[in-house]
Write a protein that holds these residues in place. Structure first.
Motif, PDB file in Angstrom:
ATOM      1  N   GLY A 134       0.780  -1.148   0.109  1.00  0.00           N
ATOM      2  CA  GLY A 134      -0.034  -0.082  -0.098  1.00  0.00           C
ATOM      3  C   GLY A 134       0.823   1.406   0.090  1.00  0.00           C
ATOM      4  N   THR A 135       2.011   1.408  -0.213  1.00  0.00           N
ATOM      5  CA  THR A 135       2.957   2.546  -0.048  1.00  0.00           C
ATOM      6  C   THR A 135       3.191   2.877  -1.527  1.00  0.00           C
ATOM      7  OG1 THR A 135       5.090   1.167  -0.324  1.00  0.00           O
ATOM      8  CG2 THR A 135       4.058   1.624   1.872  1.00  0.00           C
ATOM      9  N   ALA A 136       2.658   2.333  -2.654  1.00  0.00           N
ATOM     10  CA  ALA A 136       2.850   2.867  -3.994  1.00  0.00           C
ATOM     11  C   ALA A 136       1.732   2.479  -4.921  1.00  0.00           C
ATOM     12  CB  ALA A 136       4.082   2.210  -4.673  1.00  0.00           C
ATOM     13  N   ILE A 137       1.532   3.162  -6.017  1.00  0.00           N
ATOM     14  CA  ILE A 137       0.549   2.799  -7.022  1.00  0.00           C
ATOM     15  C   ILE A 137       1.292   2.303  -8.248  1.00  0.00           C
ATOM     16  CG2 ILE A 137      -1.204   3.445  -8.608  1.00  0.00           C
ATOM     17  CD1 ILE A 137      -1.953   5.413  -6.350  1.00  0.00           C
ATOM     18  N   ARG A 138       1.180   0.945  -8.735  1.00  0.00           N
ATOM     19  CA  ARG A 138       1.599   0.550  -9.968  1.00  0.00           C
ATOM     20  C   ARG A 138       0.713   0.922 -11.096  1.00  0.00           C
ATOM     21  NH1 ARG A 138       5.082  -3.856  -9.811  1.00  0.00           N
ATOM     22  NH2 ARG A 138       3.928  -4.668 -11.680  1.00  0.00           N
ATOM     23  N   ARG A 139       1.161   1.249 -12.358  1.00  0.00           N
ATOM     24  CA  ARG A 139       0.449   1.920 -13.274  1.00  0.00           C
ATOM     25  C   ARG A 139       0.778   1.101 -14.446  1.00  0.00           C
ATOM     26  NH1 ARG A 139      -3.004   5.998 -11.412  1.00  0.00           N
ATOM     27  NH2 ARG A 139      -1.773   7.205  -9.999  1.00  0.00           N
ATOM     28  N   ARG A 140       0.134   0.432 -15.213  1.00  0.00           N
ATOM     29  CA  ARG A 140       0.568  -0.229 -16.366  1.00  0.00           C
ATOM     30  C   ARG A 140       0.117   0.879 -17.755  1.00  0.00           C
ATOM     31  NH1 ARG A 140       4.033  -3.270 -18.118  1.00  0.00           N
ATOM     32  NH2 ARG A 140       2.830  -4.532 -19.759  1.00  0.00           N
TER      33      ARG A 140
END
Length: 162
Positions: free
Chosen positions: A22-28
């Motif tokens: 929950g410390t980052a957002i992964r974006r494709r």
């Protein structure tokens, strides 16, 4: 966001999800030019940190450099990727929460060694041998003796001191 493959300036976000901790957002993303797909990771950065090297130079803090060093120390050890990422995130949060804008490379190294000492003795010795630039066998003997006094875990599990 520029495409890392062709340099095109327009990319499209296809999917977003939080990381496991929950410390980052992964974006494709997909490039509008070459249609290649790639992943970006977005993290909260509380403040810009500057590292003061031993020779007095000041350089921007590089999370990836710290991550590489920790991953090298933990290579082939029984510590999974999620736990490694939590360790790294914890270190970065400690640095950002310290209130200091400039942090010595020595402080970062000591903080990393303390964290590694808690989770895996072999990784701790590996990191310490490079960080402290061991040149003699005696340096290893000293650090191993210190580990025995502190009951440092060697197998990636926590141990309680009696």
């Amino acid at each position: 966001m520029h495409c890392p493959f062709c340099g095109h300036q327009e990319t499209q976000v296809k999917d977003s999800r939080p990381s496991e901790d929950g410390t980052a957002i992964r974006r494709r993303r997909a490039c509008n030019g070459c249609t290649q797909r790639f992943t970006t990771i977005e993290r909260v950065q509380l403040r810009e940190l500057t590292v003061i090297k031993a020779d007095g130079r000041r350089i921007p803090f590089d999370r990836d450099k710290l991550a590489r060093s920790i991953r090298i120390a933990l290579r082939k050890r029984p510590i999974d990727e999620v736990r490694q990422e939590r360790l790294l995130n914890g270190l970065v949060r400690q640095l950002e929460a310290s209130g200091e804008q400039e942090i010595s490379s020595r402080s970062i190294g000591e903080l990393a060694m303390d964290a590694l000492r808690e989770i895996d003795g072999v990784a701790y010795v590996r990191f310490a041998s490079v960080y402290r630039d061991f040149r003699e066998i005696d340096a290893f003997s000293e650090i191993l003796a210190d580990m025995n006094h502190r009951s440092v875990p060697i197998d990636g599990t926590s141990q309680e001191t009696p």
